[in-house]
Write a protein that holds these residues in place. Structure first.
Motif, mmCIF file in Angstrom:
data_model
loop_
_atom_site.group_PDB
_atom_site.id
_atom_site.type_symbol
_atom_site.label_atom_id
_atom_site.label_comp_id
_atom_site.label_asym_id
_atom_site.label_seq_id
_atom_site.Cartn_x
_atom_site.Cartn_y
_atom_site.Cartn_z
ATOM 1 N N ASP A 1 -2.943 4.478 8.065
ATOM 2 C CA ASP A 1 -2.008 5.543 8.438
ATOM 3 C C ASP A 1 -0.632 4.980 8.778
ATOM 4 O OD1 ASP A 1 -3.793 7.604 8.050
ATOM 5 O OD2 ASP A 1 -4.414 7.729 10.155
ATOM 6 N N ALA A 2 -0.615 3.758 9.310
ATOM 7 C CA ALA A 2 0.654 3.123 9.691
ATOM 8 C C ALA A 2 1.294 2.370 8.526
ATOM 9 C CB ALA A 2 0.404 2.165 10.860
ATOM 10 N N HIS A 3 0.677 2.452 7.334
ATOM 11 C CA HIS A 3 1.156 1.706 6.156
ATOM 12 C C HIS A 3 1.174 0.198 6.410
ATOM 13 C CE1 HIS A 3 3.573 5.646 5.520
ATOM 14 N NE2 HIS A 3 2.403 5.750 4.945
ATOM 15 N N SER A 4 0.295 -0.255 7.287
ATOM 16 C CA SER A 4 0.232 -1.701 7.591
ATOM 17 C C SER A 4 -0.717 -2.362 6.600
ATOM 18 C CB SER A 4 -0.259 -1.916 9.026
ATOM 19 O OG SER A 4 0.616 -1.289 9.933
ATOM 20 N N TYR A 5 -0.296 -2.347 5.331
ATOM 21 C CA TYR A 5 -1.218 -2.758 4.269
ATOM 22 C C TYR A 5 -1.575 -4.236 4.327
ATOM 23 C CZ TYR A 5 0.178 1.769 2.414
ATOM 24 O OH TYR A 5 0.429 3.103 2.267
ATOM 25 N N GLU A 6 -0.626 -5.064 4.739
ATOM 26 C CA GLU A 6 -0.929 -6.492 4.791
ATOM 27 C C GLU A 6 -1.989 -6.763 5.861
ATOM 28 O OE1 GLU A 6 2.076 -5.109 4.656
ATOM 29 O OE2 GLU A 6 2.824 -5.799 2.713
ATOM 30 N N ASP A 7 -1.861 -6.093 7.004
ATOM 31 C CA ASP A 7 -2.891 -6.241 8.036
ATOM 32 C C ASP A 7 -4.221 -5.677 7.542
ATOM 33 O OD1 ASP A 7 -1.037 -7.374 9.696
ATOM 34 O OD2 ASP A 7 -0.648 -5.537 10.848
ATOM 35 N N TRP A 8 -4.110 -4.577 6.820
ATOM 36 C CA TRP A 8 -5.336 -3.967 6.281
ATOM 37 C C TRP A 8 -6.028 -4.924 5.312
ATOM 38 C CZ3 TRP A 8 -6.212 -2.075 1.132
ATOM 39 C CH2 TRP A 8 -7.383 -1.335 0.983
ATOM 40 N N VAL B 1 -0.923 -3.252 -3.220
ATOM 41 C CA VAL B 1 -0.021 -3.321 -2.069
ATOM 42 C C VAL B 1 1.369 -3.786 -2.517
ATOM 43 C CG1 VAL B 1 0.412 -4.526 0.104
ATOM 44 C CG2 VAL B 1 -1.883 -3.619 -0.401
ATOM 45 N N TYR B 2 1.382 -4.773 -3.395
ATOM 46 C CA TYR B 2 2.663 -5.300 -3.903
ATOM 47 C C TYR B 2 3.487 -4.175 -4.533
ATOM 48 C CZ TYR B 2 5.893 -8.169 -6.678
ATOM 49 O OH TYR B 2 7.011 -8.734 -7.224
ATOM 50 N N ARG B 3 2.801 -3.358 -5.368
ATOM 51 C CA ARG B 3 3.511 -2.275 -6.053
ATOM 52 C C ARG B 3 4.120 -1.294 -5.045
ATOM 53 N NH1 ARG B 3 3.604 2.737 -8.723
ATOM 54 N NH2 ARG B 3 2.013 3.583 -7.348
ATOM 55 N N LEU B 4 3.334 -0.973 -4.013
ATOM 56 C CA LEU B 4 3.846 -0.030 -3.012
ATOM 57 C C LEU B 4 5.052 -0.600 -2.270
ATOM 58 C CD1 LEU B 4 0.458 1.266 -1.542
ATOM 59 C CD2 LEU B 4 2.029 2.522 -3.040
ATOM 60 N N ARG B 5 5.154 -1.922 -2.256
ATOM 61 C CA ARG B 5 6.266 -2.575 -1.560
ATOM 62 C C ARG B 5 7.471 -2.860 -2.449
ATOM 63 N NH1 ARG B 5 4.617 -1.148 3.303
ATOM 64 N NH2 ARG B 5 3.190 -2.561 4.373
ATOM 65 N N THR B 6 7.398 -2.516 -3.749
ATOM 66 C CA THR B 6 8.517 -2.864 -4.640
ATOM 67 C C THR B 6 9.769 -2.036 -4.372
ATOM 68 O OG1 THR B 6 7.746 -1.274 -6.305
ATOM 69 C CG2 THR B 6 7.041 -3.588 -6.582
ATOM 70 N N GLY B 7 9.590 -0.896 -3.732
ATOM 71 C CA GLY B 7 10.731 0.009 -3.587
ATOM 72 C C GLY B 7 10.945 0.867 -4.821
ATOM 73 N N ALA B 8 10.040 0.788 -5.794
ATOM 74 C CA ALA B 8 10.189 1.560 -7.025
ATOM 75 C C ALA B 8 8.904 2.297 -7.390
ATOM 76 C CB ALA B 8 10.601 0.634 -8.171
ATOM 77 N N ALA B 9 7.968 2.376 -6.460
ATOM 78 C CA ALA B 9 6.731 3.125 -6.707
ATOM 79 C C ALA B 9 7.016 4.584 -6.363
ATOM 80 C CB ALA B 9 5.594 2.562 -5.863
ATOM 81 N N TRP B 10 7.532 5.300 -7.354
ATOM 82 C CA TRP B 10 8.094 6.634 -7.102
ATOM 83 C C TRP B 10 7.069 7.597 -6.517
ATOM 84 C CZ3 TRP B 10 12.473 4.658 -7.305
ATOM 85 C CH2 TRP B 10 12.911 3.859 -8.367
ATOM 86 N N SER B 11 5.805 7.412 -6.861
ATOM 87 C CA SER B 11 4.758 8.297 -6.336
ATOM 88 C C SER B 11 4.583 8.137 -4.833
ATOM 89 C CB SER B 11 3.432 8.015 -7.045
ATOM 90 O OG SER B 11 3.164 6.615 -7.021
ATOM 91 N N GLN B 12 5.112 7.047 -4.286
ATOM 92 C CA GLN B 12 5.060 6.833 -2.841
ATOM 93 C C GLN B 12 6.461 6.621 -2.271
ATOM 94 O OE1 GLN B 12 2.583 7.000 -0.313
ATOM 95 N NE2 GLN B 12 1.807 8.277 -1.968
ATOM 96 N N LEU B 13 7.430 7.275 -2.867
ATOM 97 C CA LEU B 13 8.788 7.280 -2.327
ATOM 98 C C LEU B 13 9.277 8.717 -2.253
ATOM 99 C CD1 LEU B 13 10.537 4.208 -3.945
ATOM 100 C CD2 LEU B 13 10.100 4.597 -1.540
ATOM 101 N N PRO B 14 9.334 9.343 -1.111
ATOM 102 C CA PRO B 14 8.940 8.770 0.178
ATOM 103 C C PRO B 14 7.435 8.563 0.264
ATOM 104 C CG PRO B 14 9.378 11.111 0.407
ATOM 105 C CD PRO B 14 9.780 10.743 -0.983
ATOM 106 N N MET B 15 7.036 7.694 1.161
ATOM 107 C CA MET B 15 5.609 7.436 1.342
ATOM 108 C C MET B 15 4.931 8.644 1.961
ATOM 109 S SD MET B 15 5.468 3.509 2.665
ATOM 110 C CE MET B 15 4.113 2.810 1.746
ATOM 111 N N SER B 16 3.683 8.816 1.606
ATOM 112 C CA SER B 16 2.895 9.883 2.219
ATOM 113 C C SER B 16 2.696 9.580 3.697
ATOM 114 C CB SER B 16 1.513 9.960 1.560
ATOM 115 O OG SER B 16 1.609 10.276 0.197
ATOM 116 N N ARG B 17 2.788 10.625 4.505
ATOM 117 C CA ARG B 17 2.332 10.505 5.894
ATOM 118 C C ARG B 17 0.872 10.928 5.910
ATOM 119 N NH1 ARG B 17 6.890 14.392 8.412
ATOM 120 N NH2 ARG B 17 8.703 13.379 7.492
ATOM 121 N N THR B 18 0.062 10.157 6.556
ATOM 122 C CA THR B 18 -1.356 10.517 6.608
ATOM 123 C C THR B 18 -1.898 10.410 8.024
ATOM 124 O OG1 THR B 18 -2.065 8.234 6.141
ATOM 125 C CG2 THR B 18 -1.814 9.702 4.253
#
Lengths: 453, 195
Positions: B57-64, B103-120
């Protein structure tokens, strides 16, 4: 008249020359529910429309349920092996008679009053028939069915235009391209497996417009291009040939008539065994399975590995069949602003054992390569489609442009057969498709059903 | 293999035997006679899954990612029974490297499906650990509801998870996370968040 576009509110009274021009189309074709309703007859079912793959119904009595436009239909192989497309609608009061996605059935019984139909569409019986004064053997009580159903090498199409030319003639030069796609597989066949199923809140044509679009890739799929190349510095993986100057790459887009188009990226890749595998991105189990296949097949391993690799083509059969990579993608409209986009995976069948026992390993790898694009590419396309639908709400700014390549001398070439070829970034495929679309919409074919047997 | 290859860079562990074990491990494991009744284990599992949900939920993917073993799997089947991923595509089937790709893709700044990122926000409930033949490994079932807000709209993704957990000195590591969406065989809108 609205906005000088020639629009009226009366269905069937659109000025198609105003809505679809040489270089642009009006937003109404994506946003007007009445135009959508008209498409569901004039286009979906009005022209040859893909409904299923024959590997989904391999035996007599097998069926799948789907939609032809919005009509619920059952695509089946009847008790005698004939492929039929039945309306999934009881002739009594209209309820669907089959509510399963797939299965095998000799008869279908309506859950409402128990009317029962053979899988030929013929009414087999009703409860307490003595309550009817009329003869229930009259043809009007048999299920409606689509009058023309034909397959081309496993791809089953249907049309309600009883006067349509035969499917193979309609596909014309597309058949050669479908042949090439199939013939890289042992036995020239594939079998459908599960699917990556997506939907987006946007018009179905947004996906079709995108299907041969080589212009969007570097931008829409930037995250995927970066991801595919993150581990191997200097190597060009996946769709890297879209980087830099895609206009000048050897790939091309071609228009083949009747709304069908083809984007051929194969010329970007060396024509030798193993070249496809070399540009594959990374996939789960790739190193293990590659080593295992090489050990098993030796010199012939490259051919097998190429079968696990994505074939660099987009073969688009209007209005709803998009064969790309190893996928059979099917578009199904749900509403003017909602579309299902289903990416069926395909598996290699190797009855002759040309892969010397490697077919299972090839298919396992192939499943993983196929999962990549829907996960890391299509989601971004679908987001852009939704954002187009959102942008097109603006009524005062109605035009959608598709004039890339138009009017540049020597850029778009037409050959003796009438095939139109242009650089892969050109929008000529859209312009030509909309010409065909306009013909269908302006002068819809007469549609008919028939009733068994 | 002479030395153990880095699963973040190469994928040698996803073998035919790995798939066979996967299908076997995720078949017929939810049996009452294997249910772990020990209160501490149950609470440890619940706390672990709750923390995992919070990291996502916190988008802490690296920790995840740090919750997973090196040779791990993230699996979202496209069929309600899970199916056999050797013969069918899944919604997602990520080994370690592909999970890092995700995770890398979500961090590229160009993953349009998650820009803006979903709040969950994720609700995780009905947590039930089950014993396996290996005393160091638990299978844990949990039900989830993910409320997702993005681009002005809400959607709910519901289903249940099966976590195959390795006990470690400090808690657990995820060997396999299987996410069973109720609608896994239906068309999904923007399935770009990590489930």
């Amino acid at each position: 008249m609205a906005n000088g576009s020639g629009l009226t509110n009366a269905p069937g009274a659109w000025d198609w020359d105003a809505l679809v021009q040489d270089d642009r189309v009006h937003r109404a074709i994506y946003t007007d529910p009445a135009i959508f309703d008209a498409e569901m007859t004039a286009v979906f079912g009005g022209t040859w429309t893909y409904v299923a793959h024959d590997s989904q119904i391999p035996r007599n009595n097998d069926f799948v349920t789907t939609r032809l436009g919005l009509r619920p239909v059952i695509v089946l192989r009847d008790r005698d092996g004939m492929i039929r497309v039945l309306f999934n609608r009881c002739t009594h009061r209209g309820a669907t008679i089959c509510r399963q996605a797939q299965g095998s059935a000799r008869v279908f019984q309506c859950a409402y009053h128990g009317w029962t139909f053979f899988n030929t569409g013929e009414l087999s019986g009703v409860p307490w028939p003595e309550g009817y004064a009329t003869d229930l053997r009259e043809e009007k009580f048999n299920l409606a069915q689509v009058p023309r159903v034909e397959a081309y090498r496993g791809f089953i199409f249907a049309t309600l235009n009883a006067g349509a030319v035969p499917l193979a003639d309609h596909l014309g030069p597309m058949t050669e391209i479908i042949d090439q796609w199939l013939d890289r597989h042992p036995g020239g066949r594939v079998k459908l497996c599960e699917a990556n199923r997506l939907k987006y809140k946007g018009n179905w044509k947004l996906a079709y417009d995108n299907a041969a679009d080589g212009y969007h890739v570097k931008f829409s799929h930037r995250s995927l291009l970066e991801m595919e190349n993150r581990l191997k510095e200097g190597e060009e993986k996946g769709m890297s040939f879209y980087k830099d100057a895609p206009d000048e790459a050897p790939m091309y887009v071609q228009y083949l008539g009747n709304g069908n188009h083809f984007k051929d990226k194969r010329p970007n890749v060396e024509n030798r065994p193993g070249a496809l595998w070399e540009i594959e991105g990374v996939h789960p189990g790739m190193e293990h399975f590659e080593a295992s296949i090489r050990q098993r097949l030796g010199d012939r391993a490259e051919l097998a590995l190429d079968l696990a690799s994505s074939e660099p083509v987009n073969i688009n059969v209007f209005p709803n069949l998009l064969i790309l990579g190893n996928h059979i993608q099917v578009l199904q409209p749900r509403a003017v602003d909602e579309t299902d986009s289903t990416w069926y995976g395909t598996a290699v069948i190797d009855e002759e054992d040309t892969l010397e026992g490697a077919v299972d390993e090839v298919n396992t790898l192939r499943m993983r390569t196929m999962e990549s694009f829907p996960n890391f590419g299509e989601v971004d396309d679908a987001t852009n489609f939704e954002e187009i639908q959102h942008g097109l709400v603006a009524e005062e700014d109605p035009w959608v442009y598709m004039h890339r390549g138009l009017g540049i001398p020597g850029r778009v070439k037409t050959d003796d057969r009438g095939l139109i070829t242009a650089p892969a970034t050109d929008e000529v495929f859209m312009r030509e498709t909309y010409r065909y679309y306009k013909e269908l919409m302006a002068d819809p074919p007469k549609l008919e059903i028939r009733r068994a047997p | 293999m002479a030395s153990s290859p880095d699963p973040s860079r190469t994928s040698h562990y996803v073998t035919d035997a790995y798939y066979a074990d996967l299908v076997a491990d995720f078949s017929d494991w939810q049996a009452d006679d294997k249910l772990v009744t020990d209160a501490k284990t149950r609470e440890d599992c619940r706390a672990f899954l709750t923390r995992e949900a919070r990291l996502l939920d916190a988008h802490s993917y690296e920790d995840w990612l740090g919750l997973f073993t090196g040779e791990c799997l993230y699996w979202v089947p496209a069929t309600p029974a899970g199916g056999d991923p050797r013969h069918e595509v899944a919604v997602c089937l990520d080994d370690r490297r592909r999970l890092e790709d995700r995770v890398y893709r979500l961090r590229t700044g160009a993953a349009w499906s998650q820009l803006p990122m979903s709040r969950t926000v994720r609700m995780v409930a009905n947590v039930e650990p089950f014993a396996t033949a290996d005393a160091g490994i638990l299978m844990v079932r949990s039900n989830f509801a993910i409320h997702e807000f993005r681009a002005g709209e809400n959607q709910v993704l519901a289903g249940w998870c099966a976590h195959r957990l390795q006990r470690t000195a400090s808690g657990f590591e995820i060997l396999v996370k299987q996410v069973n969406l109720l609608a896994c065989d239906q068309n999904l809108r923007n399935p770009s968040i990590i489930l």
